[in-house]
Scaffold this motif. Structure first.
Motif, PDB file in Angstrom:
ATOM      1  N   ILE A 251      37.503  76.659 -25.109  1.00 34.88           N
ATOM      2  CA  ILE A 251      38.696  77.066 -25.847  1.00 34.88           C
ATOM      3  C   ILE A 251      39.875  77.258 -24.900  1.00 34.88           C
ATOM      4  CG2 ILE A 251      39.702  78.967 -27.179  1.00 34.88           C
ATOM      5  CD1 ILE A 251      37.119  79.196 -28.677  1.00 34.88           C
ATOM      6  N   ASN A 252      39.609  77.802 -23.729  1.00 36.58           N
ATOM      7  CA  ASN A 252      40.685  77.957 -22.749  1.00 36.58           C
ATOM      8  C   ASN A 252      41.282  76.597 -22.381  1.00 36.58           C
ATOM      9  OD1 ASN A 252      42.220  79.683 -20.904  1.00 36.58           O
ATOM     10  ND2 ASN A 252      41.102  78.632 -19.284  1.00 36.58           N
ATOM     11  N   SER A 253      40.433  75.596 -22.210  1.00 34.40           N
ATOM     12  CA  SER A 253      40.891  74.264 -21.865  1.00 34.40           C
ATOM     13  C   SER A 253      41.649  73.612 -23.018  1.00 34.40           C
ATOM     14  CB  SER A 253      39.695  73.387 -21.464  1.00 34.40           C
ATOM     15  OG  SER A 253      40.098  72.058 -21.188  1.00 34.40           O
ATOM     16  N   LEU A 254      41.153  73.815 -24.235  1.00 34.12           N
ATOM     17  CA  LEU A 254      41.766  73.166 -25.400  1.00 34.12           C
ATOM     18  C   LEU A 254      43.136  73.742 -25.752  1.00 34.12           C
ATOM     19  CD1 LEU A 254      38.722  72.792 -27.835  1.00 34.12           C
ATOM     20  CD2 LEU A 254      40.056  70.934 -26.814  1.00 34.12           C
ATOM     21  N   TYR A 255      43.287  75.039 -25.632  1.00 37.35           N
ATOM     22  CA  TYR A 255      44.476  75.690 -26.175  1.00 37.35           C
ATOM     23  C   TYR A 255      45.394  76.354 -25.164  1.00 37.35           C
ATOM     24  CZ  TYR A 255      41.946  74.984 -30.514  1.00 37.35           C
ATOM     25  OH  TYR A 255      41.266  74.409 -31.557  1.00 37.35           O
ATOM     26  N   PHE A 256      44.913  76.550 -23.923  1.00 35.40           N
ATOM     27  CA  PHE A 256      45.740  77.288 -22.970  1.00 35.40           C
ATOM     28  C   PHE A 256      45.968  76.551 -21.659  1.00 35.40           C
ATOM     29  CE2 PHE A 256      44.157  80.552 -25.826  1.00 35.40           C
ATOM     30  CZ  PHE A 256      45.301  81.300 -26.060  1.00 35.40           C
ATOM     31  N   SER A 257      45.269  75.453 -21.411  1.00 39.14           N
ATOM     32  CA  SER A 257      45.564  74.696 -20.201  1.00 39.14           C
ATOM     33  C   SER A 257      46.833  73.883 -20.422  1.00 39.14           C
ATOM     34  CB  SER A 257      44.397  73.765 -19.859  1.00 39.14           C
ATOM     35  OG  SER A 257      44.313  72.702 -20.800  1.00 39.14           O
ATOM     36  N   LYS A 258      47.463  73.468 -19.344  1.00 41.66           N
ATOM     37  CA  LYS A 258      48.685  72.653 -19.456  1.00 41.66           C
ATOM     38  C   LYS A 258      48.400  71.355 -20.174  1.00 41.66           C
ATOM     39  CE  LYS A 258      51.016  74.523 -15.382  1.00 41.66           C
ATOM     40  NZ  LYS A 258      51.631  74.205 -14.050  1.00 41.66           N
ATOM     41  N   LYS A 259      47.239  70.776 -19.898  1.00 44.98           N
ATOM     42  CA  LYS A 259      46.855  69.533 -20.558  1.00 44.98           C
ATOM     43  C   LYS A 259      46.679  69.744 -22.033  1.00 44.98           C
ATOM     44  CE  LYS A 259      43.396  65.837 -20.455  1.00 44.98           C
ATOM     45  NZ  LYS A 259      42.173  65.344 -19.796  1.00 44.98           N
ATOM     46  N   GLY A 260      45.979  70.864 -22.389  1.00 47.71           N
ATOM     47  CA  GLY A 260      45.753  71.161 -23.792  1.00 47.71           C
ATOM     48  C   GLY A 260      47.022  71.486 -24.549  1.00 47.71           C
TER      49      GLY A 260
END
Length: 260
Positions: A251-260
């Motif tokens: 979830i961190n990768s999907l919604y809070f990373s720059k890429k996400g």
């Protein structure tokens, strides 16, 4: 802040349907670097995650007195048009009332299961976080009081800190949490994590697609991971459940990373 309709302890009514979601919606929360504490931070992260899952725009507005501005006295809360809506459950209802739902694909049984899990988190993880923040003496002295009082002048910060502590202790006593040992608190947390890990199994999300349960679990686990406490027992309890940690990373990768 302009005059607004307060939607907190009252039901979200049909009037809210008349307005579209405002692109200028504000999410009010305490300062996240120097002020916010464990349970409040978890709830703020959960609401942000839910709004991102719904693809609804918002702007964070940091206020040192956010909890005193909130209709319910709890953070976070949103201002959407003329409405003020506090806390995740009310915000979910408010968003659903505008025709946006993350649970439309669930069966009645799944909805019931999700409500039970949401209740379990709010009744156990939140109380555990409050206990560790306001009862455990080392954390109280080294983390809680310095952070909570940091945005206020002396002696106001100290007065507000101990006023808040008295309220939290009163709540924990009523819920029979105040007299627990730290080991008992960790065991309660472990039971919740075990239940959630069994629910998640090897799936990406708890019910196939992201829901408010995923947002709430992420809010708590991510906050536990990123909050520095004098003792690591809470994080040690959580991190033994590898599928929950993978869920948090996802979830961190999907919604809070720059890429996400």
């Amino acid at each position: 802040m302009p005059a607004s309709v307060l939607l907190g302890n009252i039901a979200v009514n049909e009037m809210a349907q008349e307005e579209e979601w405002s692109d200028d919606t504000k999410l009010f929360m305490p300062y996240d670097v120097e002020q916010i504490l464990l349970a409040d931070n978890a709830n703020c992260v959960a609401v942000q995650t839910f709004l991102k899952m719904c693809n609804l725009p918002y702007k964070v507005d940091y206020r040192k007195n956010a909890e005193f501005m909130s209709p319910s006295g709890r953070v976070p809360f949103i201002q959407c048009g003329k409405y003020l809506v506090p806390e995740l459950d009310h915000i979910v209802t408010f968003v659903n009332n505008k025709g946006k739902s993350l649970t439309s694909h669930l069966s009645d049984k799944q909805r019931s299961d999700m409500r039970a899990d949401l209740s379990l988190i709010n009744n156990v993880l939140v109380n555990a976080e409050l206990y560790l923040t306001w009862v455990e003496p080392v954390t109280l002295k080294e983390v809680t009081i310095p952070r909570y009082s940091s945005v206020y002048p002396w002696p106001l910060g100290t007065i507000l800190s101990y006023t808040k502590r008295a309220k939290v202790i009163s709540k924990l006593k009523a819920l029979q949490w105040y007299d627990k040992s730290i080991e008992e608190v960790y065991r309660e947390v472990d039971k919740v994590c075990s239940n959630l890990a069994n629910r998640l199994e090897n799936n990406q999300f708890f019910f196939g697609k992201p829901t408010e349960l995923d947002a709430l679990v992420f809010g708590h686990l991510h906050t536990i991971y990123t909050t520095k406490l004098p003792y690591s027992g809470l994080w040690d309890t959580v991190r033994s459940y590898r599928n929950l940690i993978s869920h948090t990373d996802r979830i961190n990768s999907l919604y809070f990373s720059k890429k996400g």
